[in-house]
Design an enzyme around this catalytic site. Sequence first.
Site, PDB file in Angstrom:
ATOM      1  N   THR A 229      -6.922  -2.326 -10.853  1.00  0.00           N
ATOM      2  CA  THR A 229      -5.948  -3.332 -10.821  1.00  0.00           C
ATOM      3  C   THR A 229      -5.175  -3.224  -9.563  1.00  0.00           C
ATOM      4  O   THR A 229      -4.408  -4.233  -9.089  1.00  0.00           O
ATOM      5  CB  THR A 229      -4.972  -3.546 -11.838  1.00  0.00           C
TER       6      THR A 229
ATOM      7  N   HIS B   2      14.389  -8.799   9.348  1.00  0.00           N
ATOM      8  CA  HIS B   2      13.491  -7.747   8.869  1.00  0.00           C
ATOM      9  C   HIS B   2      13.502  -6.268   9.252  1.00  0.00           C
ATOM     10  O   HIS B   2      13.280  -5.477   8.337  1.00  0.00           O
ATOM     11  CB  HIS B   2      11.732  -8.354   9.369  1.00  0.00           C
TER      12      HIS B   2
ATOM     13  N   ASP C 190     -10.154   5.198  -7.088  1.00  0.00           N
ATOM     14  CA  ASP C 190     -10.496   6.068  -8.220  1.00  0.00           C
ATOM     15  C   ASP C 190     -12.035   5.505  -8.624  1.00  0.00           C
ATOM     16  O   ASP C 190     -12.540   4.555  -7.716  1.00  0.00           O
ATOM     17  CB  ASP C 190      -9.425   5.985  -9.453  1.00  0.00           C
TER      18      ASP C 190
END
Length: 148
Positions: free
Chosen positions: A69, A136, A10
């Site tokens: 963020t 995993h 963005d």
Amino acid sequence: MGKKIAIGNDHGGYELKNQIVTFLKENGYEVLDFGCHSPESVDFPGYIKKVTDSIQNQTANKGIIICGTGIGVSIAANRNPGIRAALCTNEYMARKSREHNDANILALGARVVGTDLALSIIKAFLDTDFTSESRHVRRMNKMEELNK
């Protein structure tokens, strides 16, 4: 390691994205830049969807998404099946996101990490492979079940 990277951002991630694109190209990566392409305010979900689509249809090997963020873009990306976007603020997180969770998209916060740290995080993310240890793989399979 794949050499085609999809990138989306963005307005908050615009400047950092430009520096990342230069870094990736200088290091031999092909970059699919889905924008945005200016610092003008935009809503990021459409740009992030283009990145996730490119991972899902295998036109890109990995993705990098950026906002102020990193939180919003990671939430948006992770709403898509098969996407494992990891918001990382250091190299250790980037390595572990790949080793333990087979993350296919790296989310960054342009207002959280500086350029040098962001490039170091990207290098760690792209240079690390998934560790296919049974624990995993078992966890990955359970996470994929959540998409059904």
